[in-house]
Design an enzyme around this catalytic site. Sequence first.
Site, PDB file in Angstrom:
ATOM      1  N   CYS A  16      34.912  75.422  24.638  1.00 42.52           N
ATOM      2  CA  CYS A  16      34.318  74.386  25.497  1.00 42.52           C
ATOM      3  C   CYS A  16      33.879  73.251  24.561  1.00 42.52           C
ATOM      4  O   CYS A  16      33.557  73.401  23.531  1.00 42.52           O
ATOM      5  CB  CYS A  16      32.951  75.039  25.941  1.00 42.52           C
ATOM      6  SG  CYS A  16      33.181  76.340  27.224  1.00 42.52           S
ATOM      7  N   GLY A  42      38.853  72.444  24.957  1.00 49.45           N
ATOM      8  CA  GLY A  42      39.226  73.187  26.305  1.00 49.45           C
ATOM      9  C   GLY A  42      40.103  72.274  27.139  1.00 49.45           C
ATOM     10  O   GLY A  42      39.754  71.242  27.615  1.00 49.45           O
ATOM     11  N   ASN A 117      28.207  75.621  26.034  1.00 46.40           N
ATOM     12  CA  ASN A 117      29.407  75.723  24.957  1.00 46.40           C
ATOM     13  C   ASN A 117      28.899  76.949  24.175  1.00 46.40           C
ATOM     14  O   ASN A 117      27.804  76.770  23.695  1.00 46.40           O
ATOM     15  CB  ASN A 117      29.610  74.445  23.966  1.00 46.40           C
ATOM     16  CG  ASN A 117      30.750  74.650  22.801  1.00 46.40           C
ATOM     17  OD1 ASN A 117      30.631  74.330  21.868  1.00 46.40           O
ATOM     18  ND2 ASN A 117      31.326  75.836  22.936  1.00 46.40           N
ATOM     19  N   GLY A 118      29.721  78.200  24.245  1.00 44.63           N
ATOM     20  CA  GLY A 118      29.376  79.151  23.463  1.00 44.63           C
ATOM     21  C   GLY A 118      29.590  80.509  24.245  1.00 44.63           C
ATOM     22  O   GLY A 118      30.192  80.596  25.274  1.00 44.63           O
ATOM     23  N   TYR A 259      39.273  74.769  11.755  1.00 44.59           N
ATOM     24  CA  TYR A 259      40.267  74.247  12.512  1.00 44.59           C
ATOM     25  C   TYR A 259      39.778  73.668  13.834  1.00 44.59           C
ATOM     26  O   TYR A 259      40.292  72.714  14.463  1.00 44.59           O
ATOM     27  CB  TYR A 259      40.943  75.645  13.131  1.00 44.59           C
ATOM     28  CG  TYR A 259      41.993  75.414  14.209  1.00 44.59           C
ATOM     29  CD1 TYR A 259      43.360  74.554  14.248  1.00 44.59           C
ATOM     30  CD2 TYR A 259      41.567  75.921  15.410  1.00 44.59           C
ATOM     31  CE1 TYR A 259      44.029  74.446  15.152  1.00 44.59           C
ATOM     32  CE2 TYR A 259      42.654  75.763  16.753  1.00 44.59           C
ATOM     33  CZ  TYR A 259      43.958  75.019  16.482  1.00 44.59           C
ATOM     34  OH  TYR A 259      44.681  74.802  17.335  1.00 44.59           O
TER      35      TYR A 259
END
Length: 487
Positions: A16, A42, A117-118, A259
Amino acid sequence: MLTTHPFDDDKLREECGIFGVYGAETASAMVALGLHALQHRGQEAAGITSWDGEEFHTHRAMGHVAGNFDNDEIIRQLAGDVACGHVRYSTTGETALRNVQPLYAELASGGFAIAHNGNISNAMNLRRRLVREGAIFQSTSDTEVIIHLLAKSRYRTLLDRFIDALKQVEGAYSLICLTPEGMIACRDPLGIRPLVMGRLGDAIIFASETVAFDVVGAEYIRQVDPGELIVVTQGGELRSHRPFGETPRARPCIFEHVYFSRPDSIVDGSSVYSVRKGIGAQLAVESPVEADLVIPVPDSGVPAAIGYSQESGIPFELGIIRSHYIGRTFIQPGDKVRHLGVKLKHNANRALINGKKIVLIDDSIVRGTTSLKIVQMMREAGATEVHMRIASPPTRHSCFYGVDTPERGKLLAHKMDVAQMCAYIHADSLAFVSIEGLYRAIGESRRDDQSPQYCDACFTGDYPTTLTDFDDQAEVNQLELLRERVV
Ligand code: SF4
């Protein structure tokens, strides 16, 4: 059938990206731009919620930001000078519109929108309990657990109820929330997922990565600290809270450096591009090889390949050309055509490679499917030797903190040692940067094994939190468990 992962590019996927603006006339348009810059985090769905002082407005859709939020009429409907938005893959919960964020609920205190996010690693246990107590869930997303805990809390103020909810959840969360009183941004006590704060004129902006500030012309102020909760109220007044008191040492995700984040972002105070070059230089020191050319697997292997080339003195060349016209959404091919997918995305620069000994640099190996095909492509293009160097340690463990990992049994490094992996991908040699080398490239003198500076669990298995949803960490099959319907 449509798929967003047409040719299995064999990467871990960040789940996300989030972006929020407080105090700008064009808040929703800015959020759309910010989300566009975070699209790499995302690509399945996007959503924006705004607050105009009287009402909340939401638009959520499957697909990319462009195509859903490049429409003037939609942006006009998202009125107000406060807005937040979200792009997602599915971490938990099926991919369906009801799971697309921001999630929104009408609470006793008024409307509440949340972009997360998570991954809440005890969400299934909490959800079972809440359902037993009568909660009715609208989605299968772990994020909705926070809303129900908030709604049930006995504390008086919304902020205290929100903090009460957060104290019951475990795992990784960077959150941007909208309430009628203002915006709340916060990060879990370990700071596993990133969140940064910026400013544009009088407007306060929060984002997963600094690259989203660049797109809207905002200035980066600082990261939201692990365990910090920032409330922005009328007039842009900022109040910082530390509701978790003394917290353990933060452990931000080290894979952001490897990344996930864009190379033009600043993460944990460091330039991602510089860190990736540093990892490549470490690789050259740790695993030198005689070769004619250093060649990156584009695009993510490029900075590390530059670092490897500069450290080793072996010339850097673009021996693989990536097509930029392969869509993220593509008709799912049949098995016979599927193997052509890598060639559609990557093609060998045959004139350069023919007759050469090459060092191929990639950021990671997950299942090994792409590495196998790319090594084969290099040999077919005439490379006489193919040496693979990987700018991260072997990925041996699943992630429970908001990253799409294949089940552990499918990770090549879980099944094989490095020599077996080398034989599997048909390379002449294979080497990974060491965990110590990775820490050095990020600017640490060494990994503190007693209290690591980063979450590096996908390499080490040293998870920073308890994982109460999972009975046996050693045997866990993350995806099967996470996809289990718990209602
Ligand atoms: Fe990042 Fe790996 Fe930790 Fe997941 S397990 S948060 S991908 S370092």
